[in-house]
Design a protein around this motif. Structure first.
Motif, PDB file in Angstrom:
ATOM      1  N   ASP A 166      13.651  49.018 -55.159  1.00 13.14           N
ATOM      2  CA  ASP A 166      12.636  49.262 -56.180  1.00 13.14           C
ATOM      3  C   ASP A 166      11.766  50.479 -55.886  1.00 13.14           C
ATOM      4  O   ASP A 166      11.365  51.195 -56.804  1.00 13.14           O
ATOM      5  CB  ASP A 166      11.740  48.024 -56.314  1.00 13.14           C
ATOM      6  N   ASP A 221      14.201  46.756 -62.822  1.00 10.42           N
ATOM      7  CA  ASP A 221      13.580  45.947 -61.778  1.00 10.42           C
ATOM      8  C   ASP A 221      14.654  45.190 -60.997  1.00 10.42           C
ATOM      9  O   ASP A 221      15.275  44.269 -61.530  1.00 10.42           O
ATOM     10  CB  ASP A 221      12.589  44.965 -62.413  1.00 10.42           C
ATOM     11  N   ALA A 248      10.460  49.708 -63.664  1.00  7.37           N
ATOM     12  CA  ALA A 248      10.837  48.957 -62.465  1.00  7.37           C
ATOM     13  C   ALA A 248       9.927  47.745 -62.274  1.00  7.37           C
ATOM     14  O   ALA A 248       9.401  47.198 -63.244  1.00  7.37           O
ATOM     15  CB  ALA A 248      10.814  49.895 -61.254  1.00  7.37           C
TER      16      ALA A 248
END
Length: 254
Positions: A166, A221, A248
């Protein structure tokens, strides 16, 4: 979005022994927790419910700053720093999800804002789920942003790998806030609270929320995946999913 944004910092006291103890201020027996409230002095509708923003593990109110200011056009917004995070003092012993939920409920009782929309990000989704399930009279809506932890990924290694994926997907400003907040909470308290996050059965508690539930995730994400979020929404009595394209894990900042 007319009107001047007014931000207030509220200091709250919390017992350091039994996390469910009654709040009776005695010097030396309490730690500080802090909250920030946002409202616009010449905008908004007093009939709209307040919004409570709850951060995830290691974080603070700071990564909600943009969202809080946006929402303050129409709502009073409360962004809470939970004990052990955001520069607040740590409890004397580890807390589980129920302890944080009880703390949130006590804070709502002290500031007396009535029924709220509870918004939790990442581990904060667990905190607001438990609080809403225990106290339906305090909640008129629940928003779970990037909720954790997926049932098939309840291990430290899964979570570390997802966070590593991430990080390059977040903006530099978001990563700077994340790093600073993690540094303030410290690795010891972070690692102390990770087991509570991993063992909490979010999917089993979501059905106990009486209020409508909105699950939000960014489409990029890796921490809170699409299948998991749709599963959570399907478990809710009144659930819906919103996926934000191109974003994200810290989707509320972008």
């Amino acid at each position: 979005m007319g009107g001047e944004l007014v931000e207030h910092r509220v200091t709250l006291v919390t017992h350091t022994g039994d996390p469910r103890a009654t709040l009776v201020p005695r010097v030396g027996d309490f730690r500080l927790s802090s909250a920030r409230t946002y409202r616009r002095s010449a905008a908004g509708d007093s009939a709209t419910p307040p919004i409570l923003l709850i951060h995830g593990i290691g974080m603070s109110h700071r990564y909600f700053d943009k969202l809080a200011r946006e929402l303050s056009a129409h709502h009073e917004v409360i962004a809470l720093d939970l004990p052990g995070f955001g520069g607040t003092a740590r409890p004397a012993a580890p807390w589980d999800i129920a302890d944080y939920a009880d703390h949130i409920v006590r804070v709502l009782g002290r500031i007396d804002v009535g029924r709220v929309i509870m918004v939790g990000h990442s581990m904060g989704a667990q905190f607001v789920t438990e609080a809403a399930a225990r106290h339906p009279e305090l909640v008129c809506g629940v928003v779970l942003i990037g909720p954790v932890v997926e049932a098939r990924r309840r291990s430290v290694w899964w979570q570390m790998a997802a966070l590593l994926l991430d990080t390059p997907r977040e903006t530099p400003g978001t990563n700077a806030i994340v790093l600073a907040d993690y540094s303030r909470s410290g690795p010891r308290w972070y690692l102390t609270e990770v087991p509570a996050m991993l063992r909490y059965p979010l999917e089993d508690r979501v059905p106990d929320i009486a209020a409508p539930v909105l699950v939000i995730r960014g489409t990029r994400d890796p921490v809170s995946r699409s299948e998991w979020c749709h599963h959570l929404a399907s478990r809710a009595r009144d659930g819906e999913v919103l996926e934000v394209p191109g974003q994200a894990h810290v989707v509320q900042r972008s």
